[in-house]
Design an enzyme around this catalytic site. Structure first.
Site, PDB file in Angstrom:
ATOM      1  N   LYS B 105       0.844  -1.199   0.000  1.00 17.79           N
ATOM      2  CA  LYS B 105       0.000   0.000   0.000  1.00 17.79           C
ATOM      3  C   LYS B 105       0.875   1.243   0.000  1.00 17.79           C
ATOM      4  O   LYS B 105       1.946   1.252   0.597  1.00 17.79           O
ATOM      5  CB  LYS B 105      -0.902  -0.019   1.234  1.00 17.79           C
ATOM      6  CG  LYS B 105      -1.954   1.077   1.238  1.00 17.79           C
ATOM      7  CD  LYS B 105      -2.866   0.962   2.447  1.00 17.79           C
ATOM      8  CE  LYS B 105      -3.861   2.121   2.480  1.00 17.79           C
ATOM      9  NZ  LYS B 105      -4.753   2.038   3.638  1.00 17.79           N
ATOM     10  N   SER B 186      -9.598   1.326   3.518  1.00 18.14           N
ATOM     11  CA  SER B 186      -8.871   2.088   2.512  1.00 18.14           C
ATOM     12  C   SER B 186      -7.801   1.270   1.800  1.00 18.14           C
ATOM     13  O   SER B 186      -7.223   1.738   0.852  1.00 18.14           O
ATOM     14  CB  SER B 186      -8.200   3.282   3.177  1.00 18.14           C
ATOM     15  OG  SER B 186      -7.202   2.822   4.072  1.00 18.14           O
ATOM     16  N   SER B 210      -9.669  -1.033   7.723  1.00 17.61           N
ATOM     17  CA  SER B 210      -9.246  -0.756   6.348  1.00 17.61           C
ATOM     18  C   SER B 210      -8.676  -1.943   5.590  1.00 17.61           C
ATOM     19  O   SER B 210      -8.605  -1.908   4.369  1.00 17.61           O
ATOM     20  CB  SER B 210      -8.194   0.344   6.352  1.00 17.61           C
ATOM     21  OG  SER B 210      -8.697   1.462   6.977  1.00 17.61           O
TER      22      SER B 210
END
Lengths: 542, 541
Positions: B105, B186, B210
């Site tokens: 990420k 996310s 997330s």
């Protein structure tokens, strides 16, 4: 201009010891100072000196001042409080900045063991209670030299609390007396230093140097137990000596390793405390004393003229809050009793072990000097106040047969006088302890007179590599050792000055001094005045 | 304002991309390289690291429309593949993950590869590729509702045979392209990347759900390890006291492998556990009769879709029928979790974001009137409305006069929430079983109708309390909904009992046999990649 100014501010040169009771600050009534060892909680609030308004009105002229201090001492450590960056004074700008110091996101603080030990040692030296658990907080404010937008500090639960700092002041001029006062230490906390901003007004730029950002600081809060500039300056000076003895801070004010803010208020005795104002960022003990006394006088004048005191440093950022630092778990300290078994010694700090490692503190050193050498307390203060002077003194004592009192006098008067006159540090002295010891030996066995000794000392200062004995031989400074020769010289002097002898016989006792002087002159200063006097008196009475 | 959101991924190879040399996640790098178990295919030479890398790179290109990746470091990846291949030939690979493509990420700081956090704040920085960056949009991403500069990530299941067939039955003439589904946030990019076979494992982050949330929507395994088990060094913070690196994989064993490599003390993160953690292999559970599964009654909310609810009870029944003890338990403070989180999160965000002043790094405005004016303009340009809103709320809660009434209160509530879990586990429960999300993934067009606050409150309802308590939790895909979309369930374990948690999850995974996503229609010429199912996971079954 700047260079001599800096020199002048340099701490360690200023206070042989402090005088209280001079200038604007005078103490009424008998001083009731506490005895030497300051016990916790003991305060000298009750003994404030009283300030006098410049135009005193009848019955209304007494004011008491209250002074508290917030002191930041930079910790002497190799690396910063939470990062591996090195700590150096005057390194090229931004050359000692890690990703953490520049607050790059994703970096985390890692606590420096050395800084924790320094805080614990300082706490122990100031008789503090060492909290076995302390916490870190973020204190938020926007400032260009604070990269993260917050400072990591210990607001809620600091590492050390409730200590005391004892310092000595002289009261009265003649005869002077040393009195010990105590100021309570509210707390000691670990925190990060900020960077430095430089404002270039010509180009309207602000330049930022982050070398200092993140260096470990000890914040010491001293309760408002002081009552004038000299007291505050003396307390700071004592703290400076303690930090230097511990090695926890170099505490050099000119280099910013020790920074002092003062809280000041005045009130009439018996009435509630007045509104405080702050004097910030004072970089020498002398200026600290001056600034505090100036502010006290300013407040008195303001109040006397019907004005009021406003707290000018009150500002918006007081509203910005604290938050627990989430990236640092509580700091736990242990003692020999609570040390978890099998704990990695690298990962735990044992308060008892640090206590054992504490060096002799300045107060104890001074008491020892007074006890061991019978010197006056103010002389022991003077020996400690100059960096390296005590060591020099002790080295001389070790090598000489002269009386300690003689050594003290020579070191504090002659030697220190020469240094000050030439603005030198002890380490820069051309005269070694051994040379002075040898000189004092010559004096002690009456091989030379005191005045000859001064002459030898001046020669030694020129540093031609000659020993005192060589100088004495070359300059023919040795005392007249032959009693016959002295008898002869005395006799011829009496014969040559009959009117002085007459004078003496008519009852002017002081005329003998004139005769002694004349004989000394004849011996080229090589005879002991007491011996001369003895011979003269014998010859006159015969 | 166009509401979009986006996950940010970079492909790297064998784990070595994650760190910067001096200061970043060295520990993670080391751990990723030192895995013990080696993919048998690589070991036996049936496939080489270079082949594996090329296949993944090719798939990334084919699935570019998913928008899962921000940076694809093709050259670096191929070079590392080559090095890995040499190691295999010499017979000393670095470990389980040597030669395995992994995605990270974009809120992990990486060595030599730009980190943007999908934010204007850090885009186009003059120190790019050298230093860590921030992504101001992280929080927006977290709740899956942001206008990140890279656009939203599309859920691979939007294009699956399973979903398309169901849609054809229901809506005959709809424009397919405009009806793609969200991944959830996310770490949606990480979930999509794993789901679409473009990498074998991905690192996400998990502050309130997330990692688990997008894992449930994308039909992959999403693990949130215990707080303090995995270093946060190099992870750009949102809420320091809740953030953990998340792990996304296609099976529970892979998650365990990655966790085994990442877990343990990091001298650069003082909040990591001191005890050493060794890489581990999950045992295959055959008997669940000694297990006690707790079903928290507060998680049965009116908003929960009936389909997820029925799968949840089905799962509970499954455990019960196999001999496990399944009991209803209570976590009475659950309903305060969202508001408590709001106070703590915005406060930490306000604090963490104070550093983005444009001085040391990142975006800086053109104004040079004064330092203060520069701050104001920089922060106005760099942060969007959602971030500014959070900073303002956070600073409000941190004001001296409000601190006791908000921040301290919220911390007390947090303690109560954590104690709820402690009490339940002390009563003998081994693992809690809950839904991960309220429903399956919804189409983007529908999703953006609600405002950010509402959405984030809904998204995190089942996942957030776990972060408050620092517990480990894993979302495991269970079955497809009537629409042909994945539904995941969440297992919550005792603090630092991640291994036990994953063992239960592995048993469950084996029972439910979740179907493999069918993307052949879409990526016909790449279908060969999926033929050999053994290559779909790192671990050998």
């Amino acid at each position: 201009m700047a260079a001599p100014m800096l020199r002048w501010c340099c701490p360690g040169r200023r206070f042989a010891f402090a005088w209280v009771g001079c200038g604007s600050c005078h103490r009424r009534g008998p001083p009731t100072g506490s005895t030497s060892n300051g016990k916790r909680g003991q305060s000298s609030v009750a003994q404030q000196p009283h300030f006098t308004a410049q135009k005193p009105r009848e019955g209304e002229h007494e004011w008491a001042a209250v002074v508290g201090l917030e002191i930041h001492a930079q910790i002497a450590s190799n690396s910063k409080l939470f990062s591996g960056s090195q700590v150096h004074f005057a390194a090229p700008p931004n050359s000692l900045v890690s990703f953490f110091d520049a607050s790059l996101p994703g970096t985390l603080p890692v606590l420096n063991r050395r800084c924790v030990e320094a805080a614990v040692m300082t706490g122990l030296a100031l008789d503090c209670h060492i909290n076995r658990k302390s916490l870190f907080d973020r204190k938020h404010y926007f400032y260009a030299d604070l990269p993260a937008g917050y400072q990591i500090t210990q607001q809620r639960l600091p590492i050390a609390v409730n200590g005391s700092l004892a310092y000595s002041v002289c009261v009265g001029r003649k005869p002077s007396r040393m009195v010990t006062r105590t100021v309570r230490v509210k707390q000691i906390q670990l925190e990060q230093d900020s960077g430095k901003s430089l404002h270039d007004d010509l180009r309207s730029q602000t330049l930022i140097d982050l070398n200092r950002a993140g260096i470990g600081l000890l914040e010491l809060v001293l309760e408002p137990d002081m009552s004038c500039g000299e007291e505050a300056a003396t307390a700071v000076r004592e703290l400076q000596l303690i930090l230097q003895a511990l090695g926890t801070s170099q505490a050099n004010m000119a280099e910013g390793q020790l920074r002092v803010d003062a809280n000041i208020s005045v009130h009439r005795p018996g009435e509630p405390l007045g509104v405080r104002t702050e004097v910030k960022n004072l970089n020498s003990a002398r200026f600290l004393a001056k600034a505090i006394d100036y502010e006290i006088q300013r407040q008195i004048n303001e109040l006397e003229n019907g004005g009021e005191i406003l707290n000018e440093t009150r500002s918006f950022d007081n509203r910005l809050g604290f938050m627990p630092e989430p990236n640092l778990p509580p700091l736990l300290l242990y003692d020999s009793g609570s040390l978890p078994s099998g704990a990695d010694p690298q990962q735990v700090i044992n308060v008892d072990q640090l206590r054992e490692r504490l060096p002799e503190l300045p107060r104890v050193t001074r008491e020892r000097l007074v006890r061991q050498y019978g010197m006056l307390p103010e002389h022991s203060c003077a020996l400690l106040n100059e960096v390296g002077l005590l060591e020099f003194f002790q080295n001389v004592i070790k090598e000489t047969r002269a009386e300690p009192k003689k050594v003290t006098s020579w070191v504090l008067n002659t030697f220190l006088g020469f240094l000050k006159q030439r603005n030198l540090a002890v380490s820069e002295s051309p005269v070694t302890p051994s040379a002075l010891a040898e000189l004092l030996d010559l004096l002690d066995r009456k091989a030379i007179s005191s005045s000859a000794a001064k002459q030898v000392f001046e020669e030694l200062w020129r540093n031609d590599g000659k020993t005192p004995a060589q100088i004495v031989a070359e300059k023919k400074l040795e005392l007249l050792q032959d009693p016959e020769a002295l008898e002869q010289l005395c006799r011829s002097t009496l014969e040559a000055h009959p009117h002085v002898v007459m004078d003496l016989k008519r009852g002017n006792a002081r005329a003998i001094n004139k005769l002694i002087g004349l004989v000394r002159k004849a011996t080229l200063g090589r005879a002991d005045p007491t011996a001369i006097k003895e011979v003269l008196e014998r010859q006159l009475s015969s | 304002m166009v509401k979009q959101w986006k996950q940010c991924q970079t492909l790297f190879f064998g784990g070595s991309k994650i760190t910067a040399d001096a200061d970043c996640s060295h520990e993670i790098k080391r751990r990723l390289l030192l895995g013990r178990k080696v993919s048998v295919a690589l070991k036996q030479g049936r496939v080489t690291p270079t082949e594996l890398c090329q296949r993944c790179l090719s798939l990334i290109k084919k699935t570019k429309f998913l928008n899962a990746y921000i940076t694809v470091s093709e050259e670096v990846a191929l070079k590392q593949a080559e090095e890995s291949e040499k190691r295999y030939k010499k017979g000393h690979s670095l470990g389980d993950l040597d030669g395995i493509p992994v995605a990270v990420k974009d809120n992990f700081s990486t060595s030599g590869i730009e980190t943007t956090c999908a934010s204007n704040m850090l885009k186009g920085d003059h120190i790019k590729r050298v230093l860590l960056r921030y992504l101001a949009s992280l929080l927006r991403l977290r709740s899956g509702s942001t206008d990140g500069i890279f656009g939203p990530v599309k859920n691979p299941w939007s294009y699956s045979k399973q979903y398309r067939e169901k849609r054809k039955q229901n809506f005959h003439s709809e424009n397919e392209d405009s009806n793609w589904l969200i991944t959830g946030g996310s770490s949606g990019g990480s979930a999509a990347a794993v789901s679409a076979f473009t990498c074998f494992a991905a690192l996400g982050s998990d502050t309130g759900g997330s990692t688990r949330n997008p894992a449930a929507h994308c039909g992959v395994v999403g693990l949130k390890p215990s707080y303090g088990l995995v270093s946060r060094h190099g992870l750009i913070p949102l809420v320091n006291s809740m953030d953990v690196p998340g792990i996304l994989t296609r099976c529970v064993d892979d998650a365990a492998t990655v966790l085994g490599i990442l877990a343990g003390h990091d001298p650069k993160d003082s909040t990591t556990i001191q005890d050493p953690v060794k890489p581990f292999t999950l045992p295959s559970l055959t008997d669940v009769s000694k297990l006690c599964i707790g079903i928290p009654k507060e998680y049965l909310t009116p908003e929960l879709s009936s389909e997820v609810q029925s799968l949840w009870s089905k799962a509970a029944n499954l455990f019960e029928s196999e001999g496990a003890k399944v009991i209803e338990v209570s976590l009475p403070h659950t309903s305060y979790s969202i508001v408590c989180y709001h106070v703590l999160c915005t406060s930490e965000v306000a604090s963490n974001m104070a550093r983005f002043d444009g001085l040391e790094y990142g975006h800086r405005c053109d104004s040079d009137v004064s330092t203060e004016a520069m701050y104001a303009a920089t922060r106005r340009e760099g942060f969007n409305d959602v971030v500014r809103g959070r900073i303002l709320s956070g600073n409000f809660f941190l004001l001296k006069e409000n601190y006791e009434n908000y921040f301290v209160k919220a911390q007390k509530v947090r303690r109560l929430i954590a104690n709820d879990f402690v009490n339940v586990f002390n009563s003998g429960v081994d693992v809690l079983l809950t839904p991960t999300t309220l429903s399956e993934a919804v189409p983007y067009a529908e999703f953006i109708k609600e405002d950010n606050r509402t959405r984030s409150a809904q998204d995190d309802i089942f996942t957030q309390a776990v972060n408050m308590a620092g517990l480990p939790a894993v979302s495991v895909p269970m079955a497809l909904s009537s629409q042909g979309l994945p539904v995941g369930l969440q297992f919550i374990g005792r603090a630092f009992c991640d291994q036990q948690l994953l063992t239960v999850a592995k048993w469950f995974e084996k029972q439910v046999q979740f179907p493999v996503i069918q993307l052949q229609e879409l990526m016909d010429d790449c279908s060969s990649v999926f033929e050999n199912e053994k290559l779909a996971s790192v671990s050998v079954k």
